[in-house]
Design a protein around this motif. Sequence first.
Motif, PDB file in Angstrom:
ATOM      1  N   ALA A  10     -11.344  34.180  26.195  1.00 40.39           N
ATOM      2  CA  ALA A  10     -10.033  34.782  25.925  1.00 40.39           C
ATOM      3  C   ALA A  10     -10.193  36.123  25.214  1.00 40.39           C
ATOM      4  O   ALA A  10      -9.494  37.096  25.529  1.00 40.39           O
ATOM      5  N   TYR A  11     -11.120  36.201  24.267  1.00 38.60           N
ATOM      6  CA  TYR A  11     -11.370  37.463  23.577  1.00 38.60           C
ATOM      7  C   TYR A  11     -11.899  38.517  24.543  1.00 38.60           C
ATOM      8  O   TYR A  11     -11.449  39.669  24.526  1.00 38.60           O
ATOM      9  N   LEU A  12     -12.848  38.153  25.384  1.00 35.11           N
ATOM     10  CA  LEU A  12     -13.416  39.107  26.339  1.00 35.11           C
ATOM     11  C   LEU A  12     -12.352  39.638  27.297  1.00 35.11           C
ATOM     12  O   LEU A  12     -12.342  40.827  27.631  1.00 35.11           O
ATOM     13  N   GLU A  13     -11.456  38.777  27.725  1.00 34.43           N
ATOM     14  CA  GLU A  13     -10.357  39.219  28.599  1.00 34.43           C
ATOM     15  C   GLU A  13      -9.448  40.195  27.863  1.00 34.43           C
ATOM     16  O   GLU A  13      -9.044  41.224  28.409  1.00 34.43           O
ATOM     17  N   PHE A  14      -9.121  39.871  26.628  1.00 35.74           N
ATOM     18  CA  PHE A  14      -8.289  40.761  25.817  1.00 35.74           C
ATOM     19  C   PHE A  14      -8.971  42.113  25.629  1.00 35.74           C
ATOM     20  O   PHE A  14      -8.369  43.161  25.832  1.00 35.74           O
ATOM     21  N   LEU A  40     -14.288  54.231  16.803  1.00 37.33           N
ATOM     22  CA  LEU A  40     -13.088  53.581  16.274  1.00 37.33           C
ATOM     23  C   LEU A  40     -12.685  52.379  17.139  1.00 37.33           C
ATOM     24  O   LEU A  40     -12.279  51.342  16.613  1.00 37.33           O
ATOM     25  N   VAL A  41     -12.788  52.535  18.452  1.00 35.90           N
ATOM     26  CA  VAL A  41     -12.455  51.417  19.346  1.00 35.90           C
ATOM     27  C   VAL A  41     -13.436  50.279  19.122  1.00 35.90           C
ATOM     28  O   VAL A  41     -13.048  49.105  19.048  1.00 35.90           O
ATOM     29  N   GLN A  42     -14.706  50.607  18.988  1.00 34.18           N
ATOM     30  CA  GLN A  42     -15.721  49.574  18.738  1.00 34.18           C
ATOM     31  C   GLN A  42     -15.442  48.846  17.430  1.00 34.18           C
ATOM     32  O   GLN A  42     -15.511  47.614  17.359  1.00 34.18           O
ATOM     33  N   GLU A  43     -15.101  49.602  16.392  1.00 31.14           N
ATOM     34  CA  GLU A  43     -14.781  48.987  15.106  1.00 31.14           C
ATOM     35  C   GLU A  43     -13.537  48.100  15.225  1.00 31.14           C
ATOM     36  O   GLU A  43     -13.490  46.996  14.688  1.00 31.14           O
ATOM     37  N   THR A  44     -12.538  48.579  15.953  1.00 33.99           N
ATOM     38  CA  THR A  44     -11.306  47.807  16.152  1.00 33.99           C
ATOM     39  C   THR A  44     -11.598  46.501  16.876  1.00 33.99           C
ATOM     40  O   THR A  44     -11.137  45.434  16.467  1.00 33.99           O
ATOM     41  N   LEU A  45     -12.353  46.575  17.958  1.00 32.85           N
ATOM     42  CA  LEU A  45     -12.669  45.367  18.713  1.00 32.85           C
ATOM     43  C   LEU A  45     -13.528  44.405  17.893  1.00 32.85           C
ATOM     44  O   LEU A  45     -13.367  43.182  17.993  1.00 32.85           O
ATOM     45  N   GLY A  46     -14.403  44.948  17.060  1.00 30.72           N
ATOM     46  CA  GLY A  46     -15.191  44.094  16.176  1.00 30.72           C
ATOM     47  C   GLY A  46     -14.314  43.361  15.172  1.00 30.72           C
ATOM     48  O   GLY A  46     -14.491  42.164  14.923  1.00 30.72           O
ATOM     49  N   ARG A  47     -13.359  44.065  14.617  1.00 32.05           N
ATOM     50  CA  ARG A  47     -12.449  43.417  13.666  1.00 32.05           C
ATOM     51  C   ARG A  47     -11.561  42.393  14.371  1.00 32.05           C
ATOM     52  O   ARG A  47     -11.232  41.352  13.797  1.00 32.05           O
ATOM     53  N   TYR A  49     -12.435  40.643  16.917  1.00 31.47           N
ATOM     54  CA  TYR A  49     -13.293  39.480  17.180  1.00 31.47           C
ATOM     55  C   TYR A  49     -13.332  38.561  15.958  1.00 31.47           C
ATOM     56  O   TYR A  49     -13.294  37.346  16.096  1.00 31.47           O
ATOM     57  N   LEU A  50     -13.377  39.168  14.782  1.00 34.16           N
ATOM     58  CA  LEU A  50     -13.445  38.370  13.556  1.00 34.16           C
ATOM     59  C   LEU A  50     -12.185  37.536  13.330  1.00 34.16           C
ATOM     60  O   LEU A  50     -12.261  36.452  12.765  1.00 34.16           O
ATOM     61  N   VAL A  55      -5.795  33.974  16.389  1.00 37.58           N
ATOM     62  CA  VAL A  55      -4.930  34.797  17.229  1.00 37.58           C
ATOM     63  C   VAL A  55      -3.556  34.172  17.429  1.00 37.58           C
ATOM     64  O   VAL A  55      -2.567  34.879  17.602  1.00 37.58           O
ATOM     65  N   ALA A  56      -3.453  32.865  17.381  1.00 35.17           N
ATOM     66  CA  ALA A  56      -2.156  32.203  17.555  1.00 35.17           C
ATOM     67  C   ALA A  56      -1.190  32.618  16.450  1.00 35.17           C
ATOM     68  O   ALA A  56       0.010  32.705  16.669  1.00 35.17           O
ATOM     69  N   ARG A  57      -1.716  32.922  15.259  1.00 36.78           N
ATOM     70  CA  ARG A  57      -0.858  33.340  14.149  1.00 36.78           C
ATOM     71  C   ARG A  57      -0.534  34.826  14.196  1.00 36.78           C
ATOM     72  O   ARG A  57       0.375  35.275  13.515  1.00 36.78           O
ATOM     73  N   ILE A  58      -1.269  35.598  14.970  1.00 36.22           N
ATOM     74  CA  ILE A  58      -1.042  37.043  15.043  1.00 36.22           C
ATOM     75  C   ILE A  58       0.252  37.339  15.782  1.00 36.22           C
ATOM     76  O   ILE A  58       1.004  38.217  15.394  1.00 36.22           O
ATOM     77  N   GLY A  59       0.542  36.632  16.839  1.00 38.25           N
ATOM     78  CA  GLY A  59       1.784  36.849  17.587  1.00 38.25           C
ATOM     79  C   GLY A  59       1.640  37.908  18.663  1.00 38.25           C
ATOM     80  O   GLY A  59       1.833  37.632  19.828  1.00 38.25           O
ATOM     81  N   ASN A  60       1.292  39.130  18.285  1.00 34.12           N
ATOM     82  CA  ASN A  60       1.143  40.234  19.234  1.00 34.12           C
ATOM     83  C   ASN A  60      -0.236  40.854  19.035  1.00 34.12           C
ATOM     84  O   ASN A  60      -0.378  41.829  18.299  1.00 34.12           O
ATOM     85  N   PRO A  61      -1.257  40.309  19.695  1.00 35.28           N
ATOM     86  CA  PRO A  61      -2.619  40.817  19.483  1.00 35.28           C
ATOM     87  C   PRO A  61      -2.780  42.287  19.868  1.00 35.28           C
ATOM     88  O   PRO A  61      -3.523  43.020  19.222  1.00 35.28           O
ATOM     89  N   ALA A  62      -2.067  42.749  20.900  1.00 29.87           N
ATOM     90  CA  ALA A  62      -2.185  44.150  21.312  1.00 29.87           C
ATOM     91  C   ALA A  62      -1.641  45.075  20.223  1.00 29.87           C
ATOM     92  O   ALA A  62      -2.259  46.095  19.892  1.00 29.87           O
TER      93      ALA A  62
END
Length: 172
Positions: A10-14, A40-47, A49-50, A55-62
């Motif tokens: 799911a993370y890889l698809e996102f 910056l994109v790499q740092e964002t995607l790394g964060r 991933y953590l 993600v269910a609590r985030i609501g809007n991952p994008a």
Amino acid sequence: MRRAGEWEQAYLEFAGARSRQLYRSACLLTGGDTHLAEDLVQETLGRMYLVWGRVARIGNPAGYAQTVLVRSYLAHARRRSSGERPAAVLPDGPGPPDADAVLRLTLLDALRQLSAKDRAVVVLRYWEDRSIEETADVMHVSSAAVRTRSVRALARLRELLGGEVGEYAAGR
């Protein structure tokens, strides 16, 4: 609760679906510095991933990823070393640019001359098409501060660009 394999898939698809949009936003934030945008994109995607397990609590991952990107950019801009710039002229450059490339470079150059927070407001409000309240939330400032920065940043862009944008756009 998802199994580890489902979670990673799911993370890889996102990440695959959002990385292009994150990169475009990062390029605008950095004033066209593609190397810093990639970082910056790499740092964002790394964060992302953590926190992906929650993600269910985030609501809007994008939207959350865009917020992480802008906050990463603002943190970078506050660092002393962020003022370093590569050489403006390379010895053997490409041939003459077309009108679209000239317009894009002119706009990126004008964006680069704005302060980091003004640039972030312009990108969030006019590129990402976020509301004043969403922009204020991402930047941890008041709505009034976003309005003020928007007005000042747009005035500064008009001052920097003058009639140049009209000239390039008319030549298309």
